[in-house]
Design an enzyme around this catalytic site. Structure first.
Site, PDB file in Angstrom:
ATOM      1  CB  ILE A  58      -0.975   0.030   1.194  1.00 29.69           C
ATOM      2  CG1 ILE A  58      -0.207  -0.058   2.531  1.00 29.69           C
ATOM      3  CG2 ILE A  58      -2.030  -1.062   1.077  1.00 29.69           C
ATOM      4  CD1 ILE A  58      -1.083   0.224   3.743  1.00 29.69           C
ATOM      5  CG  ASP A 133      -9.727  -3.082  21.666  1.00 26.71           C
ATOM      6  OD1 ASP A 133      -8.613  -3.346  21.182  1.00 26.71           O
ATOM      7  OD2 ASP A 133     -10.377  -3.894  22.360  1.00 26.71           O
ATOM      8  CE1 TYR A 158      -1.815  -2.869  15.338  1.00 29.13           C
ATOM      9  CE2 TYR A 158      -2.546  -3.299  17.576  1.00 29.13           C
ATOM     10  CZ  TYR A 158      -2.807  -3.240  16.223  1.00 29.13           C
ATOM     11  OH  TYR A 158      -4.066  -3.536  15.750  1.00 29.13           O
ATOM     12  CE  LYS A 197      -1.554 -10.725  16.470  1.00 27.93           C
ATOM     13  NZ  LYS A 197      -2.691  -9.976  15.949  1.00 27.93           N
ATOM     14  CG  HIS A 292       0.474  -7.221  28.935  1.00 24.76           C
ATOM     15  ND1 HIS A 292       0.546  -8.531  29.337  1.00 24.76           N
ATOM     16  CD2 HIS A 292      -0.520  -7.183  28.008  1.00 24.76           C
ATOM     17  CE1 HIS A 292      -0.351  -9.262  28.695  1.00 24.76           C
ATOM     18  NE2 HIS A 292      -1.012  -8.448  27.890  1.00 24.76           N
TER      19      HIS A 292
END
Length: 353
Positions: A58, A133, A158, A197, A292
């Site tokens: 992209i 989120d 991120y 994940k 975290h």
């Protein structure tokens, strides 16, 4: 035709497969095919004339311009992103390049395409940006869930890169009038997820008799969203969302990481019993991840009220489907873990412009 970016990734591929199963509107699927893009996931579409796959970045403006001119999509659904928090901590630059610079390049190309359209086509055009989120930061245990008006407070590279891309999309709407939509979703799970994940990682390690590593005390809370429900929400936002608006998409399923791992073990105990005892015996606590976030939770009231959307899967039904899928598709999982999945797409050349 619609243009989907990142359509060989986990959520993007599920969206493409879902879309073409229920619609004959074609998809131009653009994916760079990094490690997280699995062309094998799209095998079911290999002979589908409504699926056009292009290997490209992209960030390549010339290639984007050529594709917009050739295919003239009536909408862009933008999934393409670097998305693994751990990787963003050790190598943040890739996240800035793809999520920020890449999104800006795509927005510029989409804006030029939009300006080239006739009035009716311009009115119908949409640019839907899929976000997370994590841009909202971390919640205290009893704090209200994230809403569309929650201030941004990203805590990882991120999350910061996705927050930047969200702001760019908003700015292109308010400055240039580009008809944009943004969705912020909670943790997705389901078929075809890359096994770095939590859920697919735990399934594959459990089945191989390996330790199941849980960060810290395992009490970090996430809202879990079945990927099929996410895809249906995106379709609803694309069809009926108000321009310039953000829509939160959540599964209404808050669970600690340890609870998720224990539930996976319980399902595996039932469908693939371990002779030596419960899979829970493989759970191992490891040093917590840097920065975290303790809790995420999504308030999807606006999406439900305006678009009539709600998740079809409970966490129990969605997790059971997911575990069963990985058990039944061990060949896909093994090819992904071994890196064999990359051999096929290495032969796919980027688009020529």
């Amino acid at each position: 035709m619609i243009l989907v970016t990142g359509g060989a990734g986990f959520i993007g591929a599920n969206f493409v497969i879902d879309w073409l199963a229920g619609s004959r509107e074609s998809i131009l699927n653009l994916d760079k095919l990094t490690y997280a893009g699995n062309y094998g996931t799209l095998r079911v579409l290999r002979d589908d004339p409504d699926h056009v796959f292009v290997r490209e970045d992209i960030g390549n403006r010339a290639a984007l311009d050529a594709l917009f001119v050739q295919y003239r999509p009536r909408a862009v659904v933008h999934f393409a992103a670097e998305s693994h928090v751990d990787r963003s901590i050790t190598g943040p630059r890739d996240f800035i390049d793809t999520n920020v610079v890449g999104t800006a390049t795509l927005l510029d190309a989409a804006l030029a395409h939009w300006h080239s359209l006739a009035d009716a086509e311009r009115s119908a055009f949409r640019f839907l940006h899929v976000s997370t989120d994590e841009v909202y930061g971390s919640l205290e245990p009893n704090a209200p869930a994230f809403s569309e008006t929650t201030p941004y407070a990203p805590n990882s590279p991120y999350a910061a890169s996705k927050a930047a891309s969200d702001h760019l999309v908003r700015a292109y709407h308010h400055t240039y009038g580009l008809p944009t939509l943004t969705t912020n979703c909670s943790n997705n799970y389901g078929p075809y997820q890359f096994p770095e994940k939590l859920i697919p990682l735990m399934i594959q390690r459990a089945l191989h008799g390996e330790p199941l590593p849980v960060y810290g005390d395992g009490k970090n809370v996430r809202d879990w969203l079945y990927v099929g429900d996410h895809c249906s929400a995106i379709r609803a936002v694309l069809a009926d969302g108000r321009l310039g608006q953000t829509y939160n998409i959540g599964g209404c399923n808050e669970h600690t990481n340890l609870d998720v791992v224990n539930r996976i073990c319980a399902i595996l105990d039932e469908i693939r019993p371990r002779p030596a005892g419960s899979y829970r015996e493989q759970v191992t606590f490891v040093t917590d991840r840097k920065g975290h976030d303790r809790r995420y939770a999504i308030d999807a009231t606006k999406t439900s009220r305006e678009l009539g959307w709600s998740p079809a899967e409970t966490f129990e039904s969605g997790l059971a489907r997911t575990v069963r899928w990985y058990v039944d598709n061990d060949a896909w999982l093994d090819a992904t873990l071994s890196g064999e999945y990359r051999l096929e797409y290495n032969a796919i050349e980027p688009v020529s412009v």
